[in-house]
Write a protein that holds these residues in place. Structure first.
Motif, short mmCIF file in Angstrom:
data_model
loop_
_atom_site.label_atom_id
_atom_site.label_comp_id
_atom_site.label_asym_id
_atom_site.label_seq_id
_atom_site.Cartn_x
_atom_site.Cartn_y
_atom_site.Cartn_z
N THR A 29 0.74 -1.05 0.01
CA THR A 29 0.18 0.03 -0.12
C THR A 29 0.80 1.35 0.21
O THR A 29 0.59 2.13 -0.64
CB THR A 29 -0.77 0.05 1.08
OG1 THR A 29 -1.76 -1.14 1.25
CG2 THR A 29 -1.91 1.11 1.20
N CYS A 33 1.19 4.23 -2.86
CA CYS A 33 0.77 5.79 -2.36
C CYS A 33 2.16 6.76 -2.32
O CYS A 33 2.09 7.81 -2.41
CB CYS A 33 0.28 5.79 -0.87
SG CYS A 33 -1.25 4.86 -0.73
N LYS A 35 4.94 6.57 -0.26
CA LYS A 35 5.41 7.00 0.79
C LYS A 35 5.86 5.96 1.60
O LYS A 35 5.58 4.79 1.48
CB LYS A 35 4.42 7.91 1.67
CG LYS A 35 3.64 9.22 1.19
CD LYS A 35 4.05 10.10 1.91
CE LYS A 35 3.84 11.56 1.56
NZ LYS A 35 4.33 12.34 0.62
N ASN A 95 -8.29 16.22 10.59
CA ASN A 95 -8.36 16.85 9.59
C ASN A 95 -9.34 17.67 9.55
O ASN A 95 -10.51 17.32 9.40
CB ASN A 95 -8.14 15.92 8.22
CG ASN A 95 -8.21 16.70 7.00
OD1 ASN A 95 -8.70 17.82 6.88
ND2 ASN A 95 -7.37 16.39 6.19
N SER A 98 -12.05 17.56 6.40
CA SER A 98 -12.89 16.13 6.03
C SER A 98 -13.38 15.73 7.49
O SER A 98 -14.44 14.81 7.25
CB SER A 98 -11.81 15.00 5.70
OG SER A 98 -10.95 14.73 6.56
N LYS A 100 -12.11 13.71 9.51
CA LYS A 100 -11.33 12.55 9.89
C LYS A 100 -10.37 12.73 11.00
O LYS A 100 -9.44 13.46 10.95
CB LYS A 100 -10.58 11.92 8.45
CG LYS A 100 -11.61 11.08 7.71
CD LYS A 100 -11.26 9.59 7.74
CE LYS A 100 -12.11 8.85 6.80
NZ LYS A 100 -11.98 7.45 7.00
N GLU A 128 -4.53 2.96 8.91
CA GLU A 128 -4.69 2.39 7.44
C GLU A 128 -3.58 3.47 6.69
O GLU A 128 -3.78 4.60 6.81
CB GLU A 128 -5.91 2.53 6.95
CG GLU A 128 -6.90 1.77 7.41
CD GLU A 128 -6.70 0.22 7.29
OE1 GLU A 128 -5.88 -0.17 6.37
OE2 GLU A 128 -7.20 -0.60 8.05
N ASP A 130 -3.06 4.22 3.62
CA ASP A 130 -3.39 5.00 2.71
C ASP A 130 -4.23 6.41 3.13
O ASP A 130 -4.27 7.30 2.79
CB ASP A 130 -4.17 4.19 1.60
CG ASP A 130 -5.29 3.27 2.18
OD1 ASP A 130 -5.22 2.92 3.41
OD2 ASP A 130 -6.14 2.81 1.56
N GLU A 131 -5.36 5.96 4.10
CA GLU A 131 -6.04 6.97 4.85
C GLU A 131 -5.07 8.16 5.64
O GLU A 131 -5.28 9.20 5.33
CB GLU A 131 -6.99 6.28 6.00
CG GLU A 131 -8.28 5.77 5.28
CD GLU A 131 -9.12 4.88 6.37
OE1 GLU A 131 -8.99 5.29 7.63
OE2 GLU A 131 -9.80 4.03 6.15
N ILE A 133 -2.08 8.68 4.60
CA ILE A 133 -1.43 9.59 3.54
C ILE A 133 -2.19 10.58 2.88
O ILE A 133 -2.00 11.75 2.72
CB ILE A 133 -0.86 8.59 2.63
CG1 ILE A 133 0.32 7.83 3.15
CG2 ILE A 133 -0.52 9.35 1.26
CD1 ILE A 133 0.71 6.62 2.52
N LYS A 134 -3.61 10.08 2.91
CA LYS A 134 -4.71 10.80 2.10
C LYS A 134 -5.11 12.16 3.00
O LYS A 134 -5.17 13.46 2.61
CB LYS A 134 -5.82 10.01 2.01
CG LYS A 134 -6.91 10.87 1.23
CD LYS A 134 -7.95 9.81 0.61
CE LYS A 134 -9.17 10.42 0.36
NZ LYS A 134 -10.44 10.48 1.11
N GLU A 135 -4.88 11.87 4.40
CA GLU A 135 -5.69 12.99 5.40
C GLU A 135 -4.68 13.65 5.84
O GLU A 135 -4.95 14.88 6.62
CB GLU A 135 -6.56 12.35 6.28
CG GLU A 135 -7.65 11.43 5.81
CD GLU A 135 -8.90 12.44 5.13
OE1 GLU A 135 -8.99 13.41 5.45
OE2 GLU A 135 -9.58 11.70 4.56
#
Ligand SMILES: [Zn+2]
Length: 137
Positions: A29, A33, A35, A95, A98, A100, A128, A130-131, A133-135
């Motif tokens: 993962t 992504c 990272k 965040n 969002s 989150k 998680e 990926d979460e 990294i996204k947030e």
């Protein structure tokens, strides 16, 4: 069975996979992504440090994140039979765009940096990749 292996069970949650498999799957993962586990550990430590340094209990970081750290008495040992012990501090980063939020301990940062271990599914402090990294980037 070594004692460290038994302790590690507490970090696996309901995950049926072996911890080496969990680590291998999360590595994939991370690669997707773009990272590294070290970069994530750095980022989490940055948020934790910001709230350690702040005077208010709720700190706004980078105009985008709310950070809060709760420090409890006592220490947590690394379940991988390391020498280190880690403060029982729980940092929550939200965040604000969002809504989150993520909660992690000082030990989580170590587990991610040194062992690339984000914990098993449904374990209390599973993050998680990926979460995160996204947030949080
Ligand atoms: Zn360790």
């Amino acid at each position: 069975m070594q004692p460290g292996v038994i302790t590690l069970g507490g970090f696996l949650g309901t995950d049926k996979r072996d911890f080496t498999q969990i680590i291998a799957d999360d590595e994939k993962t991370l690669e997707k992504c773009g990272k590294t586990a070290e970069e994530i550990a750095e980022r989490l430590e940055y948020f934790q440090q910001q709230s350690f340094d702040a005077f208010e209990s709720n700190t706004i970081v980078d105009n985008k994140y709310k950070v809060e750290t709760e420090v409890v008495r006592g220490y947590l040992p690394c379940p991988f039979n390391h020498q280190g012990i880690y403060r029982k501090s729980y940092t929550t980063v939200t965040n604000l765009q969002s809504g989150k939020s993520f909660t992690f301990s000082a030990l989580n940062i170590h587990l991610i940096r040194a062992h690339h271990f984000f914990e098993g599914k449904k374990s209390h402090f599973r993050l998680e990749p990926d979460e995160v990294i996204k947030e949080l980037f």
